[in-house]
Design a protein around this motif. Structure first.
Motif, short mmCIF file in Angstrom:
data_model
loop_
_atom_site.label_atom_id
_atom_site.label_comp_id
_atom_site.label_asym_id
_atom_site.label_seq_id
_atom_site.Cartn_x
_atom_site.Cartn_y
_atom_site.Cartn_z
N VAL A 1 116.87 28.23 105.91
CA VAL A 1 116.36 29.27 106.79
C VAL A 1 116.16 28.68 108.17
N LEU A 2 116.67 29.38 109.20
CA LEU A 2 116.56 28.89 110.57
C LEU A 2 115.83 29.92 111.43
N PRO A 3 114.75 29.53 112.11
CA PRO A 3 114.11 30.44 113.05
C PRO A 3 114.93 30.55 114.34
N ALA A 4 114.79 31.64 115.04
CA ALA A 4 115.55 31.87 116.27
C ALA A 4 115.24 30.80 117.31
N ALA B 1 118.01 28.59 119.24
CA ALA B 1 118.08 28.56 120.70
C ALA B 1 118.03 27.13 121.23
N ALA B 2 117.14 26.32 120.66
CA ALA B 2 117.01 24.94 121.12
C ALA B 2 118.27 24.14 120.83
N ARG B 3 118.83 24.31 119.67
CA ARG B 3 120.01 23.53 119.31
C ARG B 3 121.26 23.98 120.07
N LEU B 4 121.30 25.25 120.45
CA LEU B 4 122.42 25.73 121.25
C LEU B 4 122.21 25.47 122.74
N GLY B 5 120.95 25.25 123.12
CA GLY B 5 120.64 25.05 124.52
C GLY B 5 120.69 26.33 125.33
N VAL B 6 120.27 27.45 124.70
CA VAL B 6 120.28 28.75 125.38
C VAL B 6 118.90 29.38 125.28
N ALA B 7 118.68 30.46 126.01
CA ALA B 7 117.43 31.18 125.94
C ALA B 7 117.28 31.83 124.57
N ARG B 8 116.02 32.05 124.14
CA ARG B 8 115.80 32.64 122.84
C ARG B 8 116.43 34.03 122.74
N THR C 1 119.12 35.05 124.15
CA THR C 1 120.56 34.88 123.96
C THR C 1 120.86 34.48 122.52
N ALA C 2 120.09 33.56 121.98
CA ALA C 2 120.27 33.14 120.59
C ALA C 2 120.05 34.32 119.65
N TYR C 3 119.03 35.12 119.95
CA TYR C 3 118.73 36.25 119.09
C TYR C 3 119.89 37.26 119.10
N ARG C 4 120.56 37.40 120.23
CA ARG C 4 121.71 38.30 120.31
C ARG C 4 122.83 37.80 119.40
N TYR C 5 123.08 36.49 119.41
CA TYR C 5 124.08 35.93 118.51
C TYR C 5 123.68 36.16 117.05
N LEU C 6 122.40 35.92 116.75
CA LEU C 6 121.91 36.07 115.39
C LEU C 6 122.03 37.51 114.91
N GLN C 7 121.70 38.46 115.76
CA GLN C 7 121.80 39.86 115.38
C GLN C 7 123.24 40.28 115.15
N PHE D 1 126.99 38.12 107.88
CA PHE D 1 127.06 36.67 107.75
C PHE D 1 125.67 36.04 107.67
N LEU D 2 124.66 36.73 108.20
CA LEU D 2 123.28 36.28 108.10
C LEU D 2 122.42 37.46 107.66
N GLU D 3 121.21 37.15 107.20
CA GLU D 3 120.21 38.17 106.94
C GLU D 3 118.84 37.61 107.28
N GLU D 4 117.95 38.49 107.71
CA GLU D 4 116.61 38.04 108.08
C GLU D 4 115.79 37.71 106.84
#
Length: 267
Positions: free
Chosen positions: A38-41, A45-52, A54-60, A67-70
């Motif tokens: 399980v990975l938190p947003a 974001a930290a591992r990608l080096g982007v804003a949270r 932006t990461a959340y948009r990729y995750l959604q 491919f993912l589920e909350e």
């Protein structure tokens, strides 16, 4: 054709370098391992080096495609589509084994790199590739997810998708890569009908203006389309008058592989 890196010798320019959204999605999926189920947003974001945000948009985006589920507010975990791909990968082992000699023969006949793909839900997946040692290189790795609406490899699969699945796929926004990319659902339906009628797909400049692709469906023992085999060429090296020669070679390769798949029950 989907997933190629069209470049002359010495050129560093290619399609994959421009597809950062797809690369980020793959980076996220590859973050999961036995110690990180399980990975938190915030971590993504930290591992990608982007804003949270932006990461959340990729995750959604990955979540909306299965491919993912909350995971109950604690983050994101791998979704059911990953299981589909794993199952498909296991099934594809036999298919890849059968395909390799056919693909190598197609390389010999055409001098072009060859790709074997299959469809898993809304995803088109690279099962196998065979390089030709020419100016053109396939940039997709085995198991990589390809675009569903552009390139001969994808269209040769999408053309035979069941109507209900096609409706679902075309209900989502379709990405545009070049001016030739089919992004209008109605226009794409018309084009797919043409592909079905002629039995093969030809794409010129749909993913990159410099690339021509030719693809044909591979059928299983029931006659259903289980994969597609395709070639890629630098578009300026293949005038329209020579396309039929490549179409003939690709269709014969697809028919040969279909006969083997049906005989072996590898689908």
């Amino acid at each position: 054709m989907s997933g190629i890196n069209p470049r002359e010798t010495g050129s560093g320019q290619g399609y994959r370098g421009r597809n950062s959204t797809a690369d980020r999605a793959l980076d996220i999926l590859l973050m999961f391992d036995e110690d990180r189920l399980v990975l938190p947003a915030t971590e993504v974001a930290a591992r990608l080096g982007v804003a949270r945000s932006t990461a959340y948009r990729y995750l959604q985006s990955l979540t909306s495609n299965g491919f993912l589920e909350e995971s109950e507010g604690s983050g994101f975990r791998l979704g059911p589509r990953v299981l589909d791909l794993a199952r498909l990968a296991r099934k594809g082992v036999g298919l890849s084994d059968l395909a390799r000699p056919v693909m190598r023969d197609l390389v010999e006949r055409t001098g072009m790199p060859v790709l074997l793909t299959c469809r898993a839900g809304s995803a088109v997946v690279c099962l196998e590739r065979e390089e030709a040692g020419t100016f053109l290189r396939l940039s997709y790795e085995r198991g990589q997810v390809l675009s569903v609406n552009a390139g001969a490899a994808a269209l040769a699969l999408l053309a035979w998708a069941p109507d209900n699945e096609l409706d679902e796929l075309l209900a989502e926004p379709l990405p545009r890569y070049t001016d030739a990319t089919h992004t209008d659902p109605d226009e794409l339906r018309v084009h797919l009908a043409e592909v079905r009628e002629q039995g093969y797909a030809v794409s010129r400049g749909e993913l990159d203006p410099d690339v021509l692709g030719v693809g044909a469906p591979v059928r299983g023992e029931t006659g259903a389309v289980v994969a597609a085999i395709s070639i890629a060429a630098l578009s300026h090296r293949v005038p329209d008058r020579e396309v039929p020669r490549f179409v003939k070679a690709v269709r014969e390769a697809a028919d040969a592989l279909s006969a083997q798949v049906a005989r072996m029950g590898a689908s």
